[in-house]
Design a protein around this motif. Structure first.
Motif, PDB file in Angstrom:
ATOM      1  N   GLN A  60       0.802  -1.221   0.000  1.00 24.14           N
ATOM      2  CA  GLN A  60       0.000   0.000   0.000  1.00 24.14           C
ATOM      3  C   GLN A  60       0.839   1.278   0.000  1.00 24.14           C
ATOM      4  OE1 GLN A  60      -3.101  -0.310   3.010  1.00 24.14           O
ATOM      5  NE2 GLN A  60      -4.227  -1.396   1.432  1.00 24.14           N
ATOM      6  N   ARG A  61       1.824   1.275  -0.837  1.00 28.55           N
ATOM      7  CA  ARG A  61       2.672   2.462  -0.913  1.00 28.55           C
ATOM      8  C   ARG A  61       2.876   2.763  -2.400  1.00 28.55           C
ATOM      9  NH1 ARG A  61       8.301   2.984   0.780  1.00 28.55           N
ATOM     10  NH2 ARG A  61       8.177   1.305   2.290  1.00 28.55           N
ATOM     11  N   TRP A  62       2.717   4.034  -2.741  1.00 22.06           N
ATOM     12  CA  TRP A  62       2.885   4.395  -4.154  1.00 22.06           C
ATOM     13  C   TRP A  62       4.350   4.473  -4.511  1.00 22.06           C
ATOM     14  CZ3 TRP A  62      -1.012   3.772  -7.193  1.00 22.06           C
ATOM     15  CH2 TRP A  62      -2.298   3.895  -6.683  1.00 22.06           C
ATOM     16  N   LYS A  63       4.679   3.843  -5.622  1.00 24.23           N
ATOM     17  CA  LYS A  63       6.067   3.826  -6.067  1.00 24.23           C
ATOM     18  C   LYS A  63       6.113   4.269  -7.519  1.00 24.23           C
ATOM     19  CE  LYS A  63       9.400   0.548  -6.040  1.00 24.23           C
ATOM     20  NZ  LYS A  63       9.807  -0.870  -6.055  1.00 24.23           N
ATOM     21  N   THR A  64       6.948   5.249  -7.822  1.00 27.64           N
ATOM     22  CA  THR A  64       7.057   5.695  -9.212  1.00 27.64           C
ATOM     23  C   THR A  64       7.715   4.602 -10.041  1.00 27.64           C
ATOM     24  OG1 THR A  64       7.212   7.980  -8.480  1.00 27.64           O
ATOM     25  CG2 THR A  64       7.987   7.499 -10.704  1.00 27.64           C
ATOM     26  N   VAL A  65       7.160   4.370 -11.222  1.00 27.49           N
ATOM     27  CA  VAL A  65       7.675   3.305 -12.082  1.00 27.49           C
ATOM     28  C   VAL A  65       8.857   3.832 -12.884  1.00 27.49           C
ATOM     29  CG1 VAL A  65       7.126   1.716 -13.957  1.00 27.49           C
ATOM     30  CG2 VAL A  65       5.385   2.287 -12.253  1.00 27.49           C
ATOM     31  N   ALA A  66      10.005   3.196 -12.701  1.00 29.80           N
ATOM     32  CA  ALA A  66      11.196   3.609 -13.448  1.00 29.80           C
ATOM     33  C   ALA A  66      10.913   3.461 -14.943  1.00 29.80           C
ATOM     34  CB  ALA A  66      12.375   2.728 -13.052  1.00 29.80           C
ATOM     35  N   GLY A  67      11.265   4.461 -15.695  1.00 24.02           N
ATOM     36  CA  GLY A  67      11.020   4.407 -17.142  1.00 24.02           C
ATOM     37  C   GLY A  67       9.667   4.971 -17.528  1.00 24.02           C
ATOM     38  N   CYS A  68       8.800   5.258 -16.541  1.00 29.54           N
ATOM     39  CA  CYS A  68       7.483   5.817 -16.851  1.00 29.54           C
ATOM     40  C   CYS A  68       7.275   7.111 -16.074  1.00 29.54           C
ATOM     41  CB  CYS A  68       6.374   4.823 -16.529  1.00 29.54           C
ATOM     42  SG  CYS A  68       6.545   3.252 -17.390  1.00 29.54           S
ATOM     43  N   GLN A  69       8.349   7.932 -16.003  1.00 32.41           N
ATOM     44  CA  GLN A  69       8.254   9.167 -15.227  1.00 32.41           C
ATOM     45  C   GLN A  69       7.979  10.369 -16.120  1.00 32.41           C
ATOM     46  OE1 GLN A  69      11.905   7.605 -13.951  1.00 32.41           O
ATOM     47  NE2 GLN A  69      11.729   8.659 -11.975  1.00 32.41           N
ATOM     48  N   GLU A  70       8.414  10.269 -17.358  1.00 31.13           N
ATOM     49  CA  GLU A  70       8.259  11.422 -18.239  1.00 31.13           C
ATOM     50  C   GLU A  70       7.673  10.982 -19.571  1.00 31.13           C
ATOM     51  OE1 GLU A  70      12.201  13.223 -18.302  1.00 31.13           O
ATOM     52  OE2 GLU A  70      11.492  14.635 -16.773  1.00 31.13           O
ATOM     53  N   LEU A  71       6.510  10.398 -19.499  1.00 27.02           N
ATOM     54  CA  LEU A  71       5.859   9.929 -20.729  1.00 27.02           C
ATOM     55  C   LEU A  71       5.170  11.104 -21.404  1.00 27.02           C
ATOM     56  CD1 LEU A  71       4.162   6.669 -19.378  1.00 27.02           C
ATOM     57  CD2 LEU A  71       6.347   6.879 -20.577  1.00 27.02           C
ATOM     58  N   THR A  72       5.134  11.044 -22.713  1.00 26.42           N
ATOM     59  CA  THR A  72       4.356  12.056 -23.430  1.00 26.42           C
ATOM     60  C   THR A  72       2.990  11.445 -23.744  1.00 26.42           C
ATOM     61  OG1 THR A  72       5.328  11.259 -25.479  1.00 26.42           O
ATOM     62  CG2 THR A  72       6.358  13.181 -24.483  1.00 26.42           C
ATOM     63  N   ALA A  73       2.060  12.308 -24.144  1.00 26.25           N
ATOM     64  CA  ALA A  73       0.710  11.825 -24.442  1.00 26.25           C
ATOM     65  C   ALA A  73       0.791  10.743 -25.522  1.00 26.25           C
ATOM     66  CB  ALA A  73      -0.155  12.976 -24.920  1.00 26.25           C
ATOM     67  N   GLY A  74       0.058   9.660 -25.339  1.00 27.73           N
ATOM     68  CA  GLY A  74       0.064   8.591 -26.347  1.00 27.73           C
ATOM     69  C   GLY A  74       1.061   7.487 -26.045  1.00 27.73           C
ATOM     70  N   GLN A  75       2.048   7.773 -25.188  1.00 27.79           N
ATOM     71  CA  GLN A  75       2.992   6.706 -24.825  1.00 27.79           C
ATOM     72  C   GLN A  75       2.344   5.771 -23.809  1.00 27.79           C
ATOM     73  OE1 GLN A  75       6.635   8.933 -23.724  1.00 27.79           O
ATOM     74  NE2 GLN A  75       7.651   7.666 -25.288  1.00 27.79           N
ATOM     75  N   THR A  76       2.859   4.550 -23.762  1.00 26.85           N
ATOM     76  CA  THR A  76       2.328   3.587 -22.798  1.00 26.85           C
ATOM     77  C   THR A  76       3.432   3.224 -21.818  1.00 26.85           C
ATOM     78  OG1 THR A  76       2.961   1.758 -24.231  1.00 26.85           O
ATOM     79  CG2 THR A  76       0.699   2.570 -24.454  1.00 26.85           C
ATOM     80  N   CYS A  77       3.038   2.561 -20.743  1.00 26.16           N
ATOM     81  CA  CYS A  77       4.015   2.172 -19.723  1.00 26.16           C
ATOM     82  C   CYS A  77       3.978   0.648 -19.584  1.00 26.16           C
ATOM     83  CB  CYS A  77       3.645   2.846 -18.407  1.00 26.16           C
ATOM     84  SG  CYS A  77       4.667   2.336 -17.015  1.00 26.16           S
ATOM     85  N   ASN A  78       5.122   0.032 -19.792  1.00 20.14           N
ATOM     86  CA  ASN A  78       5.202  -1.428 -19.738  1.00 20.14           C
ATOM     87  C   ASN A  78       5.401  -1.868 -18.280  1.00 20.14           C
ATOM     88  OD1 ASN A  78       5.752  -4.117 -20.090  1.00 20.14           O
ATOM     89  ND2 ASN A  78       7.176  -3.818 -21.797  1.00 20.14           N
ATOM     90  N   LEU A  79       4.374  -2.492 -17.729  1.00 18.19           N
ATOM     91  CA  LEU A  79       4.437  -2.866 -16.310  1.00 18.19           C
ATOM     92  C   LEU A  79       4.774  -4.342 -16.109  1.00 18.19           C
ATOM     93  CD1 LEU A  79       1.300  -0.919 -14.986  1.00 18.19           C
ATOM     94  CD2 LEU A  79       3.701  -0.323 -14.650  1.00 18.19           C
ATOM     95  N   THR A  80       5.124  -5.037 -17.210  1.00 18.81           N
ATOM     96  CA  THR A  80       5.345  -6.482 -17.138  1.00 18.81           C
ATOM     97  C   THR A  80       6.283  -6.885 -16.005  1.00 18.81           C
ATOM     98  OG1 THR A  80       5.070  -6.503 -19.529  1.00 18.81           O
ATOM     99  CG2 THR A  80       5.969  -8.496 -18.525  1.00 18.81           C
ATOM    100  N   GLU A  81       7.374  -6.166 -15.886  1.00 19.97           N
ATOM    101  CA  GLU A  81       8.369  -6.542 -14.874  1.00 19.97           C
ATOM    102  C   GLU A  81       7.985  -6.058 -13.471  1.00 19.97           C
ATOM    103  OE1 GLU A  81      11.035  -8.499 -15.385  1.00 19.97           O
ATOM    104  OE2 GLU A  81      10.349  -8.738 -17.450  1.00 19.97           O
TER     105      GLU A  81
END
Ligand SMILES: *[C@@H]1O[C@H](CO)[C@@H](O)[C@H](O)[C@H]1NC(C)=O
Ligand SMILES: *[C@@H]1O[C@H](CO)[C@@H](O)[C@H](O)[C@H]1NC(C)=O
Ligand SMILES: *[C@@H]1O[C@H](CO)[C@@H](O)[C@H](O)[C@H]1NC(C)=O
Length: 315
Positions: A60-81
């Motif tokens: 229950q703690r929010w953690k910023t996803v490495a590699g998904c900190q500066e996405l532009t509109a339309g980009q996706t974030c790969n959460l597989t790992e």
């Protein structure tokens, strides 16, 4: 939790919260590949960047996803790992930011990898074995779960949908996942089409494969025309052979020569007319074929030679 909320509130007050919050934050997952998508809120300036955070039900703690900190509109974030525990419940949140400006966070709904992922179809082949079909699942179908022991240890079944081509009669059956399965008690010499999907009691999102078709055993000859010239010859030969046998029998019996000759004449006339009828039939048949140009027929998997070519070959 309380401390975090306070800190967040403080942070929000310090920076201007005046960007629209992103919308449609969702995690989609195919074969355990998890991708987060979002839409910028209406009116978001084009230079806004987006940040993704995740939390799970355990910590229950929010953690910023490495590699998904500066996405532009339309980009996706790969959460597989990032979503490794297939049993855990995860939530993601996204917000927009710009120099001195941020938006509110927008959350996805809870996501459980095991139940929410969509399972792609198995890759398999079908072959006939008499009154049964052998279904062979290729290794590649299963190796996509190699990286996840939790998944591999689950009890998996394969659901087969079997459809008889002739009349569309179909049935379903579930078998434990094996590389090779047999569906028995089918009709021999009949074509069936089979589609398959992985399934488990915990996941019902499986996608069905395309249909793979096969005959249980070699199909019976459908095109009698192909065999006609041969059968004409055989019939004539059989007839003469039978006739000879009958005469031999009669010869050895004590019938008078007069009777024998009457029978001989009758037999010859009968035989001759039969051969004549067959020959005439064949000639008529061939003319018909040449006139109407019956096209070559293909019978699903095995190409059958054309009516014409088979007739010509016989000549
Ligand atoms: C969010 O998704 C809905 C439904 O898919 C769509 O109608 C809507 O336009 C989306 N919103 C944005 C901001 O893209
Ligand atoms: C997401 O990450 C996984 C694991 O690193 C990788 O196999 C997959 O190709 C990635 N998918 C996309 C769409 O980038
Ligand atoms: C951001 O905030 C700082 C300090 O409050 C200020 O000096 C700066 O001009 C601001 N930048 C923009 C682009 O508003």
């Amino acid at each position: 939790m309380g401390l975090w909320t306070l800190l967040l509130l403080h942070f929000h007050l310090a920076v201007c919260v005046c960007l629209p919050a992103p919308s449609n934050v969702s995690i989609s997952s195919y074969n355990m590949e998890h991708i987060l998508r979002f839409s910028p809120g209406p009116g978001t300036p084009p230079d806004a960047l987006f940040t993704v955070q995740i939390s799970n039900s355990r910590r229950q703690r929010w953690k910023t996803v490495a590699g998904c900190q500066e996405l532009t509109a339309g980009q996706t974030c790969n959460l597989t790992e990032k979503l490794k525990d297939v049993w855990d419940l995860y939530t993601a949140q996204v917000r927009a930011s710009r120099t001195n400006q941020t938006s509110q966070w927008t959350r996805s709904r809870e996501f459980q990898p095991l139940t929410d992922t969509v399972l792609g179809p198995p890759d398999f082949s079908v072959s006939g074995c008499g009154n049964c079909l052998i279904l062979q699942i290729r290794d590649s179908s299963w190796s996509r779960f190699d990286h996840n022991v939790q998944l591999k240890n689950l009890y998996w079944e394969v659901e087969f949908n079997v459809k008889r081509t002739r009349d569309g009669a179909e049935f379903r059956l579930k078998l434990p996942y094996e590389q090779k399965s047999v569906i028995s008690h089918l009709q021999p010499g009949v074509e069936y089409c089979v589609s398959a999907s992985f399934t488990s009691i915990l996941n019902h999102n499986a996608v069905s494969s395309e249909r793979h078709c096969a005959f249980t055993s070699p199909p019976p000859p459908r095109h009698t025309c192909k065999y006609l010239p041969v059968s004409v010859r055989n019939a004539a030969a059989c007839w003469i052979y039978a006739l000879c046998n009958v005469y031999e029998m009669l010869w050895e019996s004590d019938l008078s020569p007069a009777w024998l000759s009457v029978l001989l004449v009758l037999g010859l006339v009968g035989g001759f007319s039969l051969v004549l009828v067959l020959v005439v039939c064949r000639v008529i048949f061939r003319n018909k074929v040449q006139k109407h140009q019956i096209p070559c027929m293909k019978f699903t998997s095995q190409p059958y030679s054309c009516l014409m070519t088979s007739l010509n070959e016989e000549d």
